[in-house]
Design an enzyme around this catalytic site. Sequence first.
Site, PDB file in Angstrom:
ATOM      1  N   ASP A  71       0.795  -1.230   0.000  1.00  0.00           N
ATOM      2  CA  ASP A  71       0.000   0.000   0.000  1.00  0.00           C
ATOM      3  C   ASP A  71       0.829   1.282   0.000  1.00  0.00           C
ATOM      4  O   ASP A  71       0.275   2.386  -0.123  1.00  0.00           O
ATOM      5  CB  ASP A  71      -0.964   0.011   1.191  1.00  0.00           C
ATOM      6  CG  ASP A  71      -0.274  -0.288   2.524  1.00  0.00           C
ATOM      7  OD1 ASP A  71       0.884   0.139   2.711  1.00  0.00           O
ATOM      8  OD2 ASP A  71      -0.898  -0.943   3.384  1.00  0.00           O
ATOM      9  N   HIS A  87       6.930  -7.352  -1.235  1.00  0.00           N
ATOM     10  CA  HIS A  87       5.972  -7.854  -2.221  1.00  0.00           C
ATOM     11  C   HIS A  87       5.626  -6.821  -3.288  1.00  0.00           C
ATOM     12  O   HIS A  87       4.646  -6.990  -4.018  1.00  0.00           O
ATOM     13  CB  HIS A  87       4.695  -8.328  -1.521  1.00  0.00           C
ATOM     14  CG  HIS A  87       4.904  -9.530  -0.667  1.00  0.00           C
ATOM     15  ND1 HIS A  87       4.022  -9.891   0.337  1.00  0.00           N
ATOM     16  CD2 HIS A  87       5.902 -10.451  -0.648  1.00  0.00           C
ATOM     17  CE1 HIS A  87       4.473 -10.988   0.928  1.00  0.00           C
ATOM     18  NE2 HIS A  87       5.610 -11.343   0.342  1.00  0.00           N
ATOM     19  N   CYS A 130       4.899  -1.131 -25.976  1.00  0.00           N
ATOM     20  CA  CYS A 130       5.111  -2.288 -26.860  1.00  0.00           C
ATOM     21  C   CYS A 130       3.861  -3.140 -27.070  1.00  0.00           C
ATOM     22  O   CYS A 130       3.920  -4.138 -27.790  1.00  0.00           O
ATOM     23  CB  CYS A 130       6.231  -3.166 -26.298  1.00  0.00           C
ATOM     24  SG  CYS A 130       5.811  -3.976 -24.728  1.00  0.00           S
TER      25      CYS A 130
END
Length: 303
Positions: A116, A146, A212
Site C-alpha cells: 500500500d 511484495h 510495446c
Amino acid sequence: MAVIFDPLRGRQRPAASHPDEEIIDVLAGRYCDADWAVLTGAGMSTDSGVPDYRGPDSPPRNPMTIQTFLSHPDQRARYWARSWVGWPRMRGSRPNPGHLALAELSVAGIVTQNVDGLHQAAAEAVAASRAERGDERPLSPVIDLHGSLDRVICLDNGHQLDRDWLQRRLSELNPDFVHATGIDPIDVETAPDGDVELEDTAGFVVADCPECGGMLKPDVVYFGESVPPERLQKANGICESAAGIVVLGSSLAVLSGLRFVRTAAKEGKPVVIVTDGPTRGDELADFRSISRVADFVSAWASR
C-alpha cells in the site's frame, strides 16, 4: 479461481508472554533501537482503512494467483476491473499513528509485506517534519518485499508505468462500466491488494503497454510468485545485520515473511511478535503481544 490454503487453520491466538511495558523495555533498552529489524504485515495498515486477509474479523478471501492471472484474458479483465474500482480508495489511504511512530524510530530497517505504500508516505511526513525542526537524523530504510500497487510493469519487455496513468487509461476504455454494474465505488470495500469484490466483470477492456503492446501487471508479488532476488537480498541484509526481529501485524502465513523469523530464531536472535491474531511463528517468539499494532508502536516510539 484457485483457493488459497490457509496455513493458520486450527491455530488459536496465544496469550501475551509479557506486558507491553516489559517488551518495550527490551526493545528500547536491552538492545539499542538500531539493532532491530522490523517486519510488517497487513495488520499494520488496518487503522488506515486497509483490511487484512486473516485478522479476527476478516471475511474469507481468495486473492489472485499468478497462475490465474496468466491463464486467460477474462481473468486479467476480472483483476483489472476490480482493481480499477478499488484504486481510488486505496490511493486515498493515509498513514496511521503506527506508521508514523515506526518512521520516527531508528531501526536496522523495515521489511514490509504490504503493497500500500504507507510506510513510504509516513517516512515522507516524518522527513518533512524533521526538516522543519532542523533534525538531520536519517530515516530507516524500507523494503517493499511484495512490491507496490502504485507501479505497473509490462511482462513482455519490463516497461514500468505509473498506476495513476493506467487508472486514467482504463477509465477512457471503460466509460460506462460503473453505471452498467450498478456499483458505487465509494461504498465498496477494498481488499489488502487494492481490488474489490465484483461478480460481473464481463466486457471490461484491459489496457496494453503503451510502449510495446505487452501484457500489464501490477508490480506486486502474486501468490505463486517469488520475491525478486535483488529485493530479497536487501531484506536479508537488514535482518542479518540486526540483533533481533520485531514482527508487527503479520500472521506470517506466507513463507516470504516467516523465513526471516525462522532464521532469526535459528541464529539465537530474539523474536518479538505483535499482532492480535495467531501466527505461524508463535512458537518461535521470545516476546508476544496481542495488542493493536498502532498502540504498541506508539508506546515504543514514546520511549
